[in-house]
Design a protein around this motif. Structure first.
Motif, mmCIF file in Angstrom:
data_model
loop_
_atom_site.group_PDB
_atom_site.id
_atom_site.type_symbol
_atom_site.label_atom_id
_atom_site.label_comp_id
_atom_site.label_asym_id
_atom_site.label_seq_id
_atom_site.Cartn_x
_atom_site.Cartn_y
_atom_site.Cartn_z
ATOM 1 N N THR A 186 -2.397 -5.466 -0.392
ATOM 2 C CA THR A 186 -1.791 -4.184 -0.038
ATOM 3 C C THR A 186 -1.216 -4.158 1.370
ATOM 4 O OG1 THR A 186 -3.943 -3.264 0.607
ATOM 5 C CG2 THR A 186 -3.217 -2.879 -1.665
ATOM 6 N N ASP B 101 0.783 4.085 -2.909
ATOM 7 C CA ASP B 101 0.592 5.503 -2.596
ATOM 8 C C ASP B 101 1.745 6.340 -3.141
ATOM 9 O OD1 ASP B 101 -1.795 4.907 -1.324
ATOM 10 O OD2 ASP B 101 -0.937 4.968 0.696
ATOM 11 N N ARG C 76 0.837 -1.208 0.000
ATOM 12 C CA ARG C 76 0.000 0.000 0.000
ATOM 13 C C ARG C 76 0.868 1.253 0.000
ATOM 14 N NH1 ARG C 76 -4.926 1.461 -1.478
ATOM 15 N NH2 ARG C 76 -4.089 3.463 -2.045
ATOM 16 N N THR C 77 1.955 1.229 0.782
ATOM 17 C CA THR C 77 2.880 2.356 0.818
ATOM 18 C C THR C 77 3.472 2.605 -0.566
ATOM 19 O OG1 THR C 77 3.434 1.888 3.124
ATOM 20 C CG2 THR C 77 5.003 3.228 1.893
ATOM 21 N N LEU D 286 1.420 6.715 -6.928
ATOM 22 C CA LEU D 286 0.377 7.673 -7.288
ATOM 23 C C LEU D 286 0.789 9.106 -6.967
ATOM 24 C CD1 LEU D 286 -2.775 5.686 -6.117
ATOM 25 C CD2 LEU D 286 -1.956 6.031 -8.460
ATOM 26 N N GLN D 287 1.413 9.298 -5.820
ATOM 27 C CA GLN D 287 1.836 10.637 -5.391
ATOM 28 C C GLN D 287 2.879 11.231 -6.336
ATOM 29 O OE1 GLN D 287 4.026 10.575 -1.719
ATOM 30 N NE2 GLN D 287 3.926 12.788 -1.454
#
Length: 151
Positions: free
Chosen positions: A89, A26, A22-23, A29-30
């Motif tokens: 995730t 993220d 999940r990290t 996406l960031q």
């Protein structure tokens, strides 16, 4: 002659083996990226994780085998996709990362790096100096360098 150090990205996304997927998602996406280099607490390369690794893990299905009248039938796993993605995730990056890392030195030419990418069918090559990560060359970096050097 254009070298890897001339075209590499030095702002490389780095994660640790125990970070969750999940990290990584993220982070992707960031930053609008598709890969991160995995390093241990001492900064030593451990692997690389890409959007392709995540896609392959999501795609994995555990087939159900049924033996009926001396024939084996394979049935699709009908489990809930959302629960599979949630389980994915929360797993650590080390479970899905690519461990066999193809690297190049800062002194490698773009032809050498392009050859590695083509031969190994990879999209990026971590650039190292004395076994420490100093940058990343992506296919896009090579294409840009070629575009800049041709009239």
């Amino acid at each position: 002659m254009i070298l890897a150090r001339d075209i590499m990205t030095t702002d490389v996304a780095v994660v640790h083996p125990e970070d969750t997927i999940r990290t990584v998602i993220d982070l992707f996406l960031q930053k609008g990226i598709t890969c991160a280099v995995v390093v241990d607490n001492k900064g030593k390369l451990q692997g690389i994780v890409t959007d392709g690794d995540i896609m392959a893990t999501i795609r994995q299905r555990r087939p159900v085998y049924v033996d009926l009248f001396n024939s084996v039938f394979v049935l699709e796993d009908t489990g809930d996709l959302n629960s599979k993605i949630q389980a994915l995730t929360s797993r650590p990056v080390k479970e899905i990362m690519t461990r066999r890392i193809i690297t190049a030195s800062e002194e490698a030419t773009i032809a050498e790096v392009a050859g590695l990418m083509s031969d190994r069918k990879i999209k990026q090559v971590p650039i190292t100096n004395q076994d420490r990560l100093v940058g990343l060359v992506r296919r896009h970096d090579i294409v840009q360098a070629v575009a800049r050097s041709t009239p």
